[in-house]
Design a protein around this motif. Structure first.
Motif, short mmCIF file in Angstrom:
data_model
loop_
_atom_site.label_atom_id
_atom_site.label_comp_id
_atom_site.label_asym_id
_atom_site.label_seq_id
_atom_site.Cartn_x
_atom_site.Cartn_y
_atom_site.Cartn_z
N MET A 1 44.22 56.23 28.85
CA MET A 1 44.36 54.91 28.27
C MET A 1 43.23 54.00 28.75
N ASN A 2 42.59 53.32 27.82
CA ASN A 2 41.50 52.41 28.14
C ASN A 2 41.91 50.97 27.83
N VAL A 3 41.84 50.13 28.86
CA VAL A 3 42.22 48.73 28.74
C VAL A 3 40.98 47.86 28.88
N THR A 4 40.76 46.96 27.93
CA THR A 4 39.70 45.97 28.04
C THR A 4 40.32 44.66 28.51
N ILE A 5 39.85 44.16 29.65
CA ILE A 5 40.39 42.93 30.24
C ILE A 5 39.40 41.79 30.01
N ILE A 6 39.92 40.65 29.57
CA ILE A 6 39.08 39.50 29.24
C ILE A 6 39.16 38.44 30.33
N ALA A 7 37.99 37.98 30.77
CA ALA A 7 37.91 36.82 31.67
C ALA A 7 36.94 35.83 31.07
N GLY A 8 37.35 34.57 31.01
CA GLY A 8 36.46 33.59 30.40
C GLY A 8 36.22 32.35 31.22
N ALA A 9 37.20 31.97 32.06
CA ALA A 9 37.09 30.73 32.81
C ALA A 9 37.71 30.91 34.19
N ARG A 10 37.45 29.94 35.05
CA ARG A 10 37.84 30.03 36.45
C ARG A 10 39.26 30.55 36.69
N PRO A 11 40.30 30.00 36.05
CA PRO A 11 41.64 30.51 36.33
C PRO A 11 41.82 31.99 35.97
N ASN A 12 41.09 32.44 34.96
CA ASN A 12 41.21 33.84 34.55
C ASN A 12 40.85 34.79 35.68
N PHE A 13 39.84 34.43 36.46
CA PHE A 13 39.37 35.32 37.51
C PHE A 13 40.44 35.55 38.56
N MET A 14 41.18 34.50 38.86
CA MET A 14 42.25 34.62 39.85
C MET A 14 43.39 35.50 39.33
N LYS A 15 43.53 35.55 38.01
CA LYS A 15 44.63 36.31 37.41
C LYS A 15 44.27 37.78 37.18
N ILE A 16 43.00 38.05 36.90
CA ILE A 16 42.63 39.45 36.64
C ILE A 16 42.46 40.25 37.93
N ALA A 17 42.14 39.56 39.03
CA ALA A 17 41.87 40.28 40.29
C ALA A 17 43.00 41.22 40.69
N PRO A 18 44.26 40.75 40.77
CA PRO A 18 45.33 41.67 41.18
C PRO A 18 45.63 42.73 40.13
N ILE A 19 45.37 42.42 38.86
CA ILE A 19 45.61 43.40 37.79
C ILE A 19 44.63 44.57 37.93
N ILE A 20 43.38 44.26 38.21
CA ILE A 20 42.38 45.31 38.44
C ILE A 20 42.77 46.15 39.64
N ASN A 90 32.52 49.74 22.33
CA ASN A 90 33.39 50.26 23.39
C ASN A 90 34.85 50.14 22.97
N PRO A 91 35.32 51.03 22.11
CA PRO A 91 36.71 50.97 21.64
C PRO A 91 37.69 51.12 22.80
N CYS A 92 38.89 50.58 22.62
CA CYS A 92 39.91 50.68 23.67
C CYS A 92 41.28 50.80 23.03
N ASP A 93 42.29 51.06 23.86
CA ASP A 93 43.66 51.17 23.38
C ASP A 93 44.41 49.85 23.46
N LEU A 94 43.95 48.99 24.37
CA LEU A 94 44.65 47.73 24.61
C LEU A 94 43.67 46.68 25.09
N VAL A 95 43.78 45.47 24.52
CA VAL A 95 43.03 44.32 25.02
C VAL A 95 44.01 43.44 25.78
N MET A 96 43.68 43.15 27.03
CA MET A 96 44.54 42.30 27.86
C MET A 96 43.87 40.95 28.04
N VAL A 97 44.57 39.91 27.60
CA VAL A 97 44.09 38.54 27.78
C VAL A 97 45.01 37.82 28.75
N VAL A 98 44.47 36.83 29.43
CA VAL A 98 45.26 36.09 30.42
C VAL A 98 45.13 34.59 30.16
N GLY A 99 46.19 33.86 30.47
CA GLY A 99 46.13 32.41 30.42
C GLY A 99 46.05 31.84 29.02
#
Length: 364
Positions: A1-20, A90-99
């Motif tokens: 399974m391939n997940v593409t995780i999106i980060a765009g702004a300061r709060p996103n970075f704090m949210k993606i860190a534990p997910i990674i 870079n195709p993926c199975d899931l795009v994960m967005v936060v915030g």
């Protein structure tokens, strides 16, 4: 399974860190799960992007779309164009967005038009204020999302009212608090602590960036003047957002107890917040952190998408109402601030619950 995780702004970075971290842990356990990190470049100030990757030990992005600033439409369009090319290559199975930033909405639209599943972390939160771009981003994102990861019972109820199938909603807790609890032992004094000879619980911290507070000169002047006057016995530390800095230039807003500083990194900023007498802000995410750190928080907004921080946390809403601000300071200075509690599942394990769900959903 391939997940593409999106980060765009300061709060996103704090949210993606534990997910990674949680994805890497699953992979180490033998699960077939991989991620690709896409930074849209929505925030491009060094203190609002690169610093977080270093401080929070996040691998640098696989790609930076380098969108940068612009009008809402320009930024949305640029993100969509850039991310469409990214998904084609870079195709993926899931795009994960936060915030709820522009990148969240724009990448969700692109993913769904490409026939890719979307998971929304921090789904279902609502302020009810359609004048906030973030509220529109939330509504659009949740109207297209496949899997909803929520932070509170309020968010669950909002999604139920929209008719979202309960089987697609996963109450996992708050990933931002995962990051806060993980890095709590690493918080460190910023230079401003020594420069101003700050003492624990004897200063306040303030952040302002919402258009309703900073776009009109007289409104901004009056707000700051009232705050520094009411808090005259306390140094007030004001890390200035790049947007606010431009608006402050040329205004005569110099007060003995008000100290402007450059935007701070995560570890420095949260050290200041943790040890502050009180927090004054118009940010949503900061109200979550102050609730967990049990720091009184006065939110200079009329609405919040995080009602749990008010109902059981340390936060109150005052907007820019002078009477409400005065009453809040009276409670604060008299020692009568309410005692807060930590919301359910804000325990540092939200990201693990998210990856547990992904393993189950995709039968990995």
């Amino acid at each position: 399974m391939n997940v593409t995780i999106i980060a765009g702004a300061r709060p996103n970075f704090m949210k993606i860190a534990p997910i990674i971290d949680a994805i890497q842990e699953k992979k180490a356990q033998g699960f077939n799960i991989n991620y690709r990190l896409v930074h849209t470049g929505q925030h491009y100030d060094k203190n609002l992007s690169d610093t977080f990757f270093k401080e929070l030990n996040i691998p640098f992005p696989d790609i930076n779309l380098e969108v940068k600033s612009g009008t809402q439409a320009e930024q949305t369009a640029a993100i969509m164009i850039g991310f469409e090319k990214e998904l084609q290559q870079n195709p993926c199975d899931l795009v994960m967005v936060v915030g709820d930033v522009t990148s969240t909405m724009a990448c969700t639209i692109v993913a769904k038009k490409a026939g890719i599943d979307v998971a929304h972390v921090e789904a279902g939160i609502r302020s009810g204020d359609m004048n906030m771009p973030e509220e529109i981003n939330r509504i659009v994102t949740d109207s297209l999302t496949d899997y909803f990861f929520t932070t509170s019972s309020y968010a669950n109820a909002n999604l139920a009212n929209l008719g979202v199938a309960q089987s697609n909603v996963f109450f996992v807790g708050n990933v931002m608090i995962d990051t806060l609890l993980k890095h709590a032992p690493r918080l460190k004094k910023p230079q401003i602590w020594e420069d101003l000879k700050l003492e624990e619980k004897k200063y306040m911290v303030m952040t302002l960036h919402r258009p309703s507070n900073v776009d009109e000169e007289n409104q901004l002047k009056n707000l700051i003047h009232q705050i520094v006057t009411l808090g005259k016995d306390y140094p007030i530390i004001f890390p200035v957002h790049p947007r606010t800095k431009k608006l402050l230039e040329g205004l005569d807003l110099n007060f003995e107890n008000l100290h402007y500083v450059e935007p701070l990194g995560y570890l420095h900023f949260n050290y200041l917040v943790k040890n502050a007498f009180a927090m004054l802000t118009d940010s949503g995410g900061i109200t979550e952190e102050t609730t967990v750190m049990n720091v009184p928080c006065i939110t200079l907004r009329d609405s919040t998408e995080r009602p749990e921080t008010c109902d059981i946390g340390t936060n109150i809403l005052v907007g820019n109402d002078t009477n409400k601000i005065e009453a809040a300071f009276a409670n604060l200075l008299s020692g009568n601030w309410k005692q807060g509690q930590t919301p359910e599942l804000w325990d540092g394990h939200a990201a693990k619950r998210i990856t547990d769900c992904l393993v189950e959903i995709y039968a990995l």
